[in-house]
Design an enzyme around this catalytic site. Structure first.
Site, short mmCIF file in Angstrom:
data_model
loop_
_atom_site.label_atom_id
_atom_site.label_comp_id
_atom_site.label_asym_id
_atom_site.label_seq_id
_atom_site.Cartn_x
_atom_site.Cartn_y
_atom_site.Cartn_z
N ARG A 199 0.80 -1.22 0.00
CA ARG A 199 0.00 0.00 0.00
C ARG A 199 0.84 1.28 0.00
NH1 ARG A 199 -2.80 -3.92 1.66
NH2 ARG A 199 -0.80 -4.52 2.52
N THR A 200 1.78 1.38 0.91
CA THR A 200 2.48 2.66 1.09
C THR A 200 3.29 2.99 -0.15
OG1 THR A 200 2.62 2.08 3.42
CG2 THR A 200 3.89 3.98 2.70
N LYS B 152 26.59 -3.08 -0.09
CA LYS B 152 28.06 -2.95 -0.17
C LYS B 152 28.60 -2.16 1.02
CE LYS B 152 27.34 -2.17 -4.99
NZ LYS B 152 27.59 -1.15 -6.02
N ARG C 175 11.08 4.01 3.41
CA ARG C 175 10.74 3.09 4.50
C ARG C 175 12.02 2.38 4.91
NH1 ARG C 175 5.75 -1.06 4.56
NH2 ARG C 175 4.75 0.91 5.12
N HIS D 77 4.86 5.72 11.58
CA HIS D 77 4.34 5.58 10.21
C HIS D 77 3.37 6.75 10.01
CE1 HIS D 77 3.21 3.97 6.46
NE2 HIS D 77 2.88 2.74 6.79
N1 CP Z 1 -0.34 -0.17 5.89
C1 CP Z 1 0.87 -0.37 5.32
O1 CP Z 1 1.86 0.27 5.67
O2 CP Z 1 0.87 -1.33 4.34
P1 CP Z 1 2.14 -1.75 3.50
O3 CP Z 1 3.12 -2.39 4.44
O4 CP Z 1 1.61 -2.71 2.46
O5 CP Z 1 2.73 -0.51 2.87
#
Ligand code: CP
Length: 301
Positions: free
Chosen positions: A51-52, A81, A102, A130
């Protein structure tokens, strides 16, 4: 330079403006289809995502910008590396107008922002934060016409490692007279730093151990999966809190059921047709919120 690092940076006015912008983008997307034309935005994911990452990439394209990415930054970037995160970000800053990242390190977004000359968007940092998920969670609540002041919310599941919960409760703390119920097994309870944060911001926190302890007219149930990827061998497996039709019968027609997804067994698929189950709509809302965030941050940087 403005970065999107943590929910502590948002206030009521910012959130109201962002949600109005997301509403407008949803209603009239053509108005914004070239608004970031000429910009290049990187997506660097050192942990898996559906999703993100893909909603950010769709948002980038829908704003007329271009996207560069690595399939799996942990394995396919020069991190393998031995390159430091700081050096990677310094280099990417010279190629792009923004970096969506991320990372497994709780402090990664702060470290990246310290060396970046373009905005950093924290797309999930370890078990810490998040923020863009919390923004879309709140936007989904806003779309249900629920006022944020006096909101009652149950956060459910792995409250120890769940970064979406950690960010959501910080965003809820912006508002007044909020009551948060924490439903978890004792060994996966909300860490003290977040309980203290809620108290500092005058939100009420009530730990509990069963759905029956929650008020039937609660506004939001926010279920989450167990973050197995963050377990060590010494951790005891938490009890799952499974939402099924019987559990939902305890709650009013106005209660909404959210989940950041992906889910495992904690929401029975029989519940998917319940009009109160909004987790797929929630995921869709993410793209519009991330469009608003990219537009606002990159145009004003
Ligand atoms: N909700 C969420 O962060 O989903 P993903 O890990 O699929 O990005």
């Amino acid at each position: 330079m403005k970065h999107i690092i943590s929910c502590e940076q948002f206030d009521r006015d910012y959130l109201e403006g962002l949600f109005q912008l997301a509403d407008d983008m949803m209603q009239t997307p053509e108005k914004y289809s070239e608004s970031l034309k000429g910009k290049v935005i990187a997506t660097m994911f050192f942990e898996p995502s559906t999703r993100t990452r893909l909603s950010f990439e769709a948002a980038i394209l829908r704003l007329g910008a271009k996207n560069i990415s690595t399939e799996n930054a942990r394995e396919a970037s020069s991190a393998t590396k031995g390159e430091s995160l700081e050096d990677t970000i310094r280099v990417l800053s010279g190629y792009t107008d923004g970096i969506v990242m991320r990372h497994f390190d709780k402090d990664a977004a702060i470290r990246a922002a310290a060396v970046s000359s373009v905005p950093i968007f924290n797309a999930g940092s370890g078990s810490g934060a998040h923020p863009t998920q919390a923004l879309l969670d709140m936007y989904t609540i806003h779309k249900c016409q629920k006022p944020f002041d006096h909101l009652t919310v149950a956060v459910v599941g792995d409250l120890l490692f769940g970064r979406t919960v950690h960010s959501l409760i910080k965003l809820l703390s912006v508002y007044e007279h909020v009551i948060i119920y924490g439903l978890s097994s004792p060994n996966f309870a909300l860490p003290k730093e977040y309980v203290d944060y809620l108290h500092l911001h005058k939100a009420t926190y009530i730990p509990c151990t069963s759905f029956e302890e929650l008020p039937g007219n609660i506004d939001v149930i926010y279920n989450t999966r167990t973050q197995l990827e963050r377990f060590t061998e010494s951790d005891l497996a938490p009890r799952e809190f499974i939402v099924n039709k019987k559990v939902m019968s305890h709650f009013s027609d106005e209660t909404i059921l959210l989940h950041p997804l992906p889910r495992n067994a904690e929401i029975d698929t029989d519940v998917d047709d319940d009009p109160r189950a909004l987790y797929f709509q929630q995921a869709h809302n993410g793209m519009w919120v991330r469009m608003a965030l990219l537009y606002d941050t990159i145009r004003n940087c």
